[in-house]
Design a protein around this motif. Structure first.
Motif, short mmCIF file in Angstrom:
data_model
loop_
_atom_site.label_atom_id
_atom_site.label_comp_id
_atom_site.label_asym_id
_atom_site.label_seq_id
_atom_site.Cartn_x
_atom_site.Cartn_y
_atom_site.Cartn_z
N ARG A 126 1.84 -1.01 6.06
CA ARG A 126 0.40 -1.23 6.22
C ARG A 126 -0.24 -0.12 7.04
O ARG A 126 -1.38 0.27 6.79
CB ARG A 126 0.14 -2.59 6.88
N MET A 127 0.47 0.38 8.04
CA MET A 127 -0.07 1.47 8.85
C MET A 127 -0.16 2.77 8.07
O MET A 127 -1.06 3.58 8.29
CB MET A 127 0.81 1.66 10.10
N ARG A 154 -8.42 5.42 1.67
CA ARG A 154 -8.73 4.93 0.32
C ARG A 154 -7.45 4.61 -0.45
O ARG A 154 -7.44 3.72 -1.30
CB ARG A 154 -9.58 5.94 -0.45
N ILE A 155 -6.36 5.32 -0.17
CA ILE A 155 -5.08 5.02 -0.81
C ILE A 155 -4.46 3.78 -0.17
O ILE A 155 -3.96 2.90 -0.86
CB ILE A 155 -4.13 6.23 -0.72
N ARG A 156 -4.53 3.72 1.14
CA ARG A 156 -3.98 2.56 1.85
C ARG A 156 -4.68 1.27 1.41
O ARG A 156 -4.05 0.23 1.23
CB ARG A 156 -4.13 2.77 3.36
N VAL A 193 -3.59 -0.95 -1.77
CA VAL A 193 -2.35 -1.74 -1.81
C VAL A 193 -2.47 -2.97 -0.91
O VAL A 193 -2.88 -2.87 0.24
CB VAL A 193 -1.14 -0.88 -1.36
N ASP A 194 -2.10 -4.10 -1.47
CA ASP A 194 -2.09 -5.37 -0.75
C ASP A 194 -0.65 -5.73 -0.42
O ASP A 194 0.11 -6.14 -1.30
CB ASP A 194 -2.73 -6.45 -1.63
N PHE A 195 -0.26 -5.56 0.84
CA PHE A 195 1.12 -5.83 1.26
C PHE A 195 1.26 -7.30 1.67
O PHE A 195 0.45 -7.82 2.45
CB PHE A 195 1.51 -4.93 2.44
#
Length: 286
Positions: A151-152, A185-187, A190-192
């Motif tokens: 997530r970081m 924007r890339i992070r 994604v839904d972790f």
């Protein structure tokens, strides 16, 4: 560690995570769980086993599972599965979902995030074709620790050097001290979520594309079959699943069939009937 302690740990790990340890892996248990003993101020692995047998220390149980879970990964690992996504899967589903403009992707063993972020970068590279689309990447793992790192989105120099070109590094990462952080924007693409693959995952819904690479190799045959059958159930009717290079569905499930043109790619068995009437959905479109 006594033989009885080792057998208990084998049974515990299989029941909680699906990990199937062979008898010759005793050294691995000792090397990975010794730091857990030190962390919990236990004088031996036998004391750790006693703590697990009590069944009341969830923190200890999680620490043992996380210590024994293999989290080896890197960006664009093995290259071919990502070429497959860019050249075959994405064009296929852009055509097949042109009406709904919705695509759901699941990375089922996300580890520290390099796999789902690699897919997100490929999607960003194709952004000119994705205007108006709703694309969801769900990334799951059994380990809370690696999910927190994912997530970081912060990686050290060694981690970004594994699989990333200098062009992608400079485009999608910013340097923070001696580390690199992936672009927001890339992070945000994604839904972790935490998930144990040996437990029910029906609540996730259905997916068009599933990446489940290099995790089934740690399960025994019966657990592989069970997980593969449930993964097939999580696919849309024309959905696709990508497995690791050393993994297969042959002899494990009839719910999935290999794509004859693309190694490591599988679709639902019902698609073979469609293929009898028109070109199969699983044929490569290069």
């Amino acid at each position: 560690m006594t033989e009885l302690d080792f057998e208990f740990l084998r049974a515990f790990l299989k029941a909680r995570s699906g990990l199937s340890l062979q008898p010759e892996k005793r050294y691995l248990v000792e090397s990975r769980l010794s730091p857990v003993c030190r962390r919990f101020k236990m004088d031996s692995l036998s004391t750790l086993v006693t703590g697990l047998k009590g069944g009341r220390d969830c923190v200890l149980e999680s620490a043992v599972i996380e210590a024994m879970t293999t989290n080896e990964t890197f960006f664009f690992r093995d290259k071919a599965p990502f070429d497959l996504f860019r050249d075959v899967l994405l064009p296929r589903y852009l055509a097949a979902r042109a009406t709904t403009r919705r695509l759901r992707i699941w990375c089922a063993a996300a580890s520290t995030g390099q796999e789902p972020y690699s897919l997100a970068m490929l999607l960003d590279e194709a952004s000119s074709r994705l205007s108006g689309w709703r694309i969801e990447i769900v990334a799951t793992d059994i380990s809370i620790e690696v999910l927190n790192k994912a997530r970081m989105g912060i990686y050290n120099q060694f981690e970004v050097q594994r699989g990333l070109s200098i062009q992608l590094l400079l485009k999608y990462f910013s340097q923070v001290g001696d580390q690199w952080q992936i672009a927001p924007r890339i992070r945000d693409m994604v839904d972790f979520r935490p998930l144990n693959l040996i437990k029910d995952f029906g609540h996730l819904g259905s997916f068009d594309i599933v990446y489940c690479r290099n995790v089934l190799i740690y399960f025994d045959s019966s657990m592989k079959s069970e997980v593969l059958n449930r993964l097939a159930g999580a696919l849309t009717p024309d959905g696709s699943i990508v497995l690791g290079a050393a993994e297969t569905v042959i002899g494990l499930t009839d719910a999935l069939v290999p794509d004859p043109a693309n190694r490591g790619l599988y679709g639902k068995c019902s698609q073979t009937a469609v293929g009898a009437r028109r070109p199969p959905l699983l044929a490569a479109s290069r």
